[in-house]
Design a protein around this motif. Sequence first.
Motif, short mmCIF file in Angstrom:
data_model
loop_
_atom_site.label_atom_id
_atom_site.label_comp_id
_atom_site.label_asym_id
_atom_site.label_seq_id
_atom_site.Cartn_x
_atom_site.Cartn_y
_atom_site.Cartn_z
N GLN A 10 6.22 1.90 -1.81
CA GLN A 10 5.94 0.84 -3.21
C GLN A 10 6.39 -0.56 -2.85
OE1 GLN A 10 7.85 2.49 -6.78
NE2 GLN A 10 6.38 4.41 -6.66
N LEU A 11 5.63 -1.40 -3.44
CA LEU A 11 6.12 -2.78 -3.38
C LEU A 11 5.46 -3.21 -4.65
CD1 LEU A 11 6.65 -5.42 -1.76
CD2 LEU A 11 4.09 -5.49 -1.49
N GLU A 12 6.72 -3.55 -5.32
CA GLU A 12 6.64 -4.19 -6.68
C GLU A 12 5.70 -5.22 -6.81
OE1 GLU A 12 9.85 -5.20 -10.39
OE2 GLU A 12 10.80 -4.43 -8.51
N ILE A 13 4.82 -5.30 -8.00
CA ILE A 13 4.14 -6.09 -8.63
C ILE A 13 4.39 -6.20 -10.04
CG2 ILE A 13 2.07 -4.43 -8.91
CD1 ILE A 13 0.32 -6.79 -8.32
N GLU A 14 4.32 -7.59 -10.33
CA GLU A 14 4.57 -7.78 -11.80
C GLU A 14 3.18 -8.12 -12.57
OE1 GLU A 14 6.49 -11.50 -14.70
OE2 GLU A 14 7.54 -10.80 -12.66
N VAL A 15 2.82 -7.14 -13.12
CA VAL A 15 1.58 -7.31 -14.03
C VAL A 15 1.63 -7.77 -15.56
CG1 VAL A 15 -0.32 -5.50 -14.71
CG2 VAL A 15 0.75 -4.92 -12.89
N PRO A 16 0.90 -8.70 -15.72
CA PRO A 16 1.14 -9.34 -16.96
C PRO A 16 1.06 -8.20 -18.23
CG PRO A 16 -0.57 -10.55 -15.86
CD PRO A 16 -0.24 -9.46 -15.09
N SER A 52 -5.62 -7.02 -6.66
CA SER A 52 -6.48 -7.89 -5.60
C SER A 52 -6.34 -9.26 -5.93
CB SER A 52 -7.89 -7.35 -5.42
OG SER A 52 -8.47 -7.75 -6.70
N ASP A 53 -5.94 -9.77 -7.28
CA ASP A 53 -5.91 -11.09 -7.69
C ASP A 53 -4.96 -11.83 -6.54
OD1 ASP A 53 -7.95 -11.10 -9.38
OD2 ASP A 53 -6.43 -10.78 -11.12
N ASN A 54 -3.86 -10.98 -5.83
CA ASN A 54 -2.87 -11.67 -5.10
C ASN A 54 -3.10 -11.45 -3.81
OD1 ASN A 54 -0.67 -11.71 -7.45
ND2 ASN A 54 -1.32 -9.64 -7.72
N TYR A 55 -4.40 -10.81 -3.28
CA TYR A 55 -4.91 -11.10 -2.00
C TYR A 55 -6.21 -11.55 -1.92
CZ TYR A 55 -0.94 -7.51 -1.96
OH TYR A 55 0.45 -6.90 -2.14
N TRP A 170 1.41 -2.05 -2.58
CA TRP A 170 1.71 -1.83 -1.23
C TRP A 170 0.66 -1.35 -0.06
CZ3 TRP A 170 1.66 2.61 2.25
CH2 TRP A 170 2.25 2.49 3.39
N MET A 171 -0.42 -0.76 -0.68
CA MET A 171 -1.47 -0.51 0.12
C MET A 171 -2.33 -1.60 0.50
SD MET A 171 -2.99 3.41 -0.63
CE MET A 171 -4.01 3.33 0.97
N PHE A 172 -2.64 -2.71 -0.46
CA PHE A 172 -3.20 -3.94 -0.20
C PHE A 172 -2.27 -4.63 0.77
CE2 PHE A 172 -5.96 -3.20 -3.76
CZ PHE A 172 -6.93 -3.94 -3.64
N ASN A 173 -0.97 -4.70 0.59
CA ASN A 173 -0.37 -5.61 1.47
C ASN A 173 -0.13 -5.08 2.96
OD1 ASN A 173 1.80 -7.69 1.68
ND2 ASN A 173 3.22 -6.00 2.39
#
Length: 192
Positions: A10-16, A52-55, A170-173
């Motif tokens: 897991q790679l933490e992502i902050e979702v609004p 995907s907005d982060n990639y 994490w997969m996108f990263n």
Amino acid sequence: MSDNKPLVDQLEIEVPNSDFKRIEKKLGDDFNFINETTICERIISPILELISDNYESLKIWSHVSYNVDKKKGLVGEPDYLIAPKTKYGDMDIPLFCVIEAKKDNFEEGWTQALAEMVATSLQGRKIGDSIVTTGNIWEFGHLENKVFTKDPRKFSATVDLQGVFDVVNWMFNIAREQLGNEEKQGQHEAIE
């Protein structure tokens, strides 16, 4: 096919918060699970898009033709392929795919996902990753050196939506890192 040790992290992502609550509400409404198209449009796609907005280098290719080898049966229109664009604006070789498990049939979903991963390997990708999901349950797989491994865990978006976001992030990263490594290798080979 399956291994007993965890495959994904897991790679933490902050979702609004407003987006998180909107998806949580959709997960709790049976209307959003009436058919494959509804699940894709109302559950899976919003989750993928928020991540995907982060990639910037990775695009979500939704329901596009992916025909690699007709003789081997590697033709079709996968639900989602995650891939960069070529310099001409077309889809490059996918880094991973996301398949909606039609009628909750994970076995058929994994058959389709494996076909997509094999197709990418025939096009030169050394590693292929995949997700098969009902929108609620999310499973993850990996193909490398012709060996397919599936994470033994199932992740539930209704129980732990943040966990699903973190694994998919994490997969996108990992895909972005793989893309970066390929670009570096290509530059290195061009210098030699």
